[in-house]
Design a protein around this motif. Sequence first.
Motif, PDB file in Angstrom:
ATOM      1  N   GLN A  60       0.804  -1.216   0.000  1.00 26.34           N
ATOM      2  CA  GLN A  60       0.000   0.000   0.000  1.00 26.34           C
ATOM      3  C   GLN A  60       0.840   1.270   0.000  1.00 26.34           C
ATOM      4  O   GLN A  60       0.311   2.361  -0.185  1.00 26.34           O
ATOM      5  CB  GLN A  60      -0.930   0.011   1.218  1.00 26.34           C
TER       6      GLN A  60
ATOM      7  N   GLY B 258       0.902  -3.993 -14.084  1.00 27.78           N
ATOM      8  CA  GLY B 258       0.451  -3.119 -13.014  1.00 27.78           C
ATOM      9  C   GLY B 258       0.567  -1.653 -13.382  1.00 27.78           C
ATOM     10  O   GLY B 258       1.391  -1.276 -14.221  1.00 27.78           O
TER      11      GLY B 258
ATOM     12  N   ASN C   3      -0.108   2.580 -11.534  1.00 26.29           N
ATOM     13  CA  ASN C   3      -0.388   3.337 -10.327  1.00 26.29           C
ATOM     14  C   ASN C   3      -0.551   4.814 -10.642  1.00 26.29           C
ATOM     15  O   ASN C   3      -0.071   5.314 -11.673  1.00 26.29           O
ATOM     16  CB  ASN C   3       0.713   3.144  -9.288  1.00 26.29           C
TER      17      ASN C   3
ATOM     18  N   GLY D 168      -3.021   5.152  -5.575  1.00 29.63           N
ATOM     19  CA  GLY D 168      -3.723   3.933  -5.956  1.00 29.63           C
ATOM     20  C   GLY D 168      -2.843   3.075  -6.849  1.00 29.63           C
ATOM     21  O   GLY D 168      -2.094   3.584  -7.685  1.00 29.63           O
ATOM     22  N   ARG D 169      -2.903   1.769  -6.642  1.00 30.60           N
ATOM     23  CA  ARG D 169      -2.078   0.836  -7.408  1.00 30.60           C
ATOM     24  C   ARG D 169      -2.938  -0.360  -7.813  1.00 30.60           C
ATOM     25  O   ARG D 169      -3.643  -0.936  -6.973  1.00 30.60           O
ATOM     26  CB  ARG D 169      -0.891   0.365  -6.569  1.00 30.60           C
ATOM     27  N   ALA D 170      -2.889  -0.703  -9.073  1.00 32.34           N
ATOM     28  CA  ALA D 170      -3.648  -1.841  -9.585  1.00 32.34           C
ATOM     29  C   ALA D 170      -2.696  -2.875 -10.155  1.00 32.34           C
ATOM     30  O   ALA D 170      -1.729  -2.538 -10.842  1.00 32.34           O
ATOM     31  CB  ALA D 170      -4.622  -1.375 -10.667  1.00 32.34           C
TER      32      ALA D 170
ATOM     33  N   TYR E  75      -2.699  -6.526 -12.399  1.00 28.67           N
ATOM     34  CA  TYR E  75      -3.549  -7.301 -13.292  1.00 28.67           C
ATOM     35  C   TYR E  75      -2.658  -8.178 -14.183  1.00 28.67           C
ATOM     36  O   TYR E  75      -1.433  -8.032 -14.205  1.00 28.67           O
ATOM     37  CB  TYR E  75      -4.418  -6.380 -14.157  1.00 28.67           C
TER      38      TYR E  75
ATOM     39  N   ASN F 194      -5.796 -10.591  -9.347  1.00 28.13           N
ATOM     40  CA  ASN F 194      -6.035  -9.171  -9.574  1.00 28.13           C
ATOM     41  C   ASN F 194      -5.994  -8.474  -8.235  1.00 28.13           C
ATOM     42  O   ASN F 194      -6.406  -9.045  -7.214  1.00 28.13           O
ATOM     43  CB  ASN F 194      -7.395  -8.922 -10.246  1.00 28.13           C
TER      44      ASN F 194
ATOM     45  N   ILE G   6      -6.099  -4.386  -6.109  1.00 28.84           N
ATOM     46  CA  ILE G   6      -6.170  -2.924  -6.048  1.00 28.84           C
ATOM     47  C   ILE G   6      -5.772  -2.503  -4.640  1.00 28.84           C
ATOM     48  O   ILE G   6      -6.325  -3.009  -3.657  1.00 28.84           O
ATOM     49  CB  ILE G   6      -7.579  -2.392  -6.379  1.00 28.84           C
TER      50      ILE G   6
ATOM     51  N   GLY H 234      -4.828   0.994  -2.130  1.00 25.55           N
ATOM     52  CA  GLY H 234      -4.928   2.440  -2.021  1.00 25.55           C
ATOM     53  C   GLY H 234      -4.477   2.924  -0.667  1.00 25.55           C
ATOM     54  O   GLY H 234      -4.630   2.212   0.341  1.00 25.55           O
TER      55      GLY H 234
ATOM     56  N   ARG I  85      -7.206  -2.631   0.691  1.00 21.79           N
ATOM     57  CA  ARG I  85      -6.582  -3.703  -0.080  1.00 21.79           C
ATOM     58  C   ARG I  85      -7.695  -4.594  -0.632  1.00 21.79           C
ATOM     59  O   ARG I  85      -8.591  -5.019   0.100  1.00 21.79           O
ATOM     60  CB  ARG I  85      -5.651  -4.529   0.805  1.00 21.79           C
ATOM     61  N   ASN I  86      -7.641  -4.871  -1.903  1.00 22.12           N
ATOM     62  CA  ASN I  86      -8.623  -5.728  -2.549  1.00 22.12           C
ATOM     63  C   ASN I  86      -7.870  -6.712  -3.427  1.00 22.12           C
ATOM     64  O   ASN I  86      -7.409  -6.364  -4.516  1.00 22.12           O
ATOM     65  CB  ASN I  86      -9.605  -4.887  -3.381  1.00 22.12           C
TER      66      ASN I  86
END
Length: 835
Positions: free
Chosen positions: A208, A260, A262, A282-284, A286, A317, A319, A321, A346-347
């Motif tokens: 995070q 990924g 961000n 935010g960071r994704a 995938y 996957n 996400i 933040g 956190r997801n």
Amino acid sequence: MKTLNQLLIAFLILNAILVQQTHAQTTEAVKPVYQILGKIFEKDKDEPIPYAAVSLIDATTDKTVAGAVAGFDGEFILANFGDGTYKIQISFMGFQSYSSQPITISATNFRVDLGKIQLETEAVALQEVTVTGQRDLFEEKVDRTIYNAENDKTLIGGDATDVMRRVPMLSVDMDGNVSMRGSSNILVLINGKQSAIVASNVADALKQIPAEEIKSIEVITSPSAKYDAEGTGGVINIVTKKNNLQGATLNINSSAGLRGSNLGLNASLKRGKMGWTLGGFGRAGYNIRGFFDNQQTVTNADGTALQINQYADTRSNMIFGRYNLGWDYELDKYNFLTASVSLGLRNMQNWQDGLSTETFFEETLVSSVLRDVSVNNLSNNVDVNFNYTKTYEKPLKEFSISGLYSQNNLTNDFINSLYNGTFDDILSRIKNNNLGTNQEYTIQLDYVTPIANSKNKILEYGAKNILRRATSDFAYFTATGSDGEFVEIDDVNFSNEFTYDQNVTAAYASYTTNFLKKYAFKGGLRYEYTTISADFRNSEIEADIPSYGVIVPSVNLSRRLENGRMIKAAYNKRVQRPSLNFLNPNINAANPQQISQGNPLLDPELTDNYELSYSTFSKGTTINFTTFFRNTTGSIQPVRTVQEDDIIFTTFENIGREKAYGLSIFSNITLSDKFSLNGSVDGYYARLNNGLDDPLYAAANDGFVFSGRIFANYSLPNNWQLQSFAFMRGRQVQLQGTAGAFGIYSLNINKQFNEKRGSIGFGAENFFTPVFRINNELITPTIMQQSTIGMRNMNFKVNFNYRLGKLTMEPSRRKRRGVTNDDLKGGGEGNENMN
């Protein structure tokens, strides 16, 4: 005590040898020790400026010959250079740079004392600052090693996990789990504070934190008494970027890649005595794919064997933040207030597609099962901090009171779908809901005062109370077919609510002094008393956990030698309390052939740490050698047994004894003002034993473990910069087997533009390795398991950063304190003079 005596004897022997060598060098008439020394002060205030950077420049070629960092009292010594004409350059943020007149050094003028050097403060436009050459990535202090992450441009687009992989003495696996010198029992602090999310899961918490927001990483191998007694391996403090700036600014950083992306926005506003900061990141992740292959053999009591083979493709996957709001206010010259609120989320979603399980008895296939598994790992957290600090006319005297409230909400669910031969027909489904909450309430008081008006004798003492409450509300459900209704299992072992309350009250005292000119000592005692209560809502089970108190001593001793060398010896005792990961009684059966369950009756671990180190500087090269010994009793170790249907069941017990003997070497080499290298090698010999006599469950293992890293940085013309990095972690010795080795590498190129307000770059990671394979092994008298984890980790990314606004610099007049919760087992600044 015997080992401590041996450590002190080794320190004295090494000290005597080095002193003798130094004396021999000094008295050798044909080779005098060349030195330039002085003291750095702030002009018109007559106050020393600690940590200022000092460079020795050849007056003919303008090349850097040597360097040093001023001590706590502003003193510096440059040594290890030859005849010539030189200039001294001094720089420190918030002050005008200083350059001396040419100094001629020869055999007849080999020691020059520059006396007091006064630096003037300055106000500058931040975007106009030009930095030449390469600042050191590493700093060595009396009780810690500091990695200056803000100087590493390859970290753009990464997170705190990427930063940790570059830090000496740390090792990070592919899941983001951090260990120090082979021990995963470490404290991870953020600006000296620990939130509930860090206590619950360090690996997820690190994801995070954006790398661009990290100023430095402090590795504290021998924590003083002011730190919580927790953390057998040591303390890691993540220092984020702060400023003492006037004005307003907005910084944008972003990255987009194959696996990924961000986006981060950070703003600051400072007007007079009040300042505000507001940030969001935010960071994704995938397109993260892999596989696992597991083969296990279970030996029955009659000598027959059962072979179970599993394979699945994996997808993930994610996400992440993190958002924060900070406020500070200067009431007057001596009184300061700070407060902050931080939110995180956190997801993570993970899938095992086509989990195939084949069972063979005496080489005959007896069953074949096909499943899909979906796992949700979600959380959100909030941290609220408040701090009041009072300073005094008397230098170094300070009182502070701090408060912290932290809450982390966890969701860790899975659904396991069983197919009938094909993926078209679902026979049944199993669902596990596991809702958890971690709460912390902390109050802390600290007082620091010099003794007898001396800056060389410091007394610190304080008190602290931490109240924690962890809950786990878990339940299992079953359903038939693909659309049948889930029905809860009526069994308290599968559906229950677990509550775990812990209260830790502590007091400490620490004394720091310099003596005999070149020696520094810091010793202290800490006492902690812990009360625990645990309860199951839906059963009559009572967890009777006794209260306990521990006395935790710590000793740090150092001696400065000639030519910038230093030797250090340290001893400390540490305690490691189990976190919810080890305590949670929820049964994790996402993989039905390998289930696990926590143990709420675990006791803390106790560890004695001994350390001896030597550091030196020579012609732009810094080298540190550290040897250590760690002895742990009551170590929390997994216990694996075979249940019905040949299921491997894992839980945890205080049955382990661990000993580790290690050596760590790291170096920072400045080859020129454009090119620098740094790297480290860590190795230790581990001996583990679970102390059981029953041959069916007794386990022991030993072996060598190595890891290393190297980083190269080259400044190209026209504001281009090229950087590369590689990290390797060797095979890890575990109580019942080994964890496989792996390595990663990256290459980055960046271009700064618009008066260095912005930068754009391209990065490539693991570009020659499409798939990583990590081989793990588990060996017990009844279980033989070999597994392979595959990860497709090749990545290409584009990085972009831009800064809006204009700030002017004002020198800092105070240091900030905060709450430091350092004390769960889960997944003061030093210098060469003081601390």
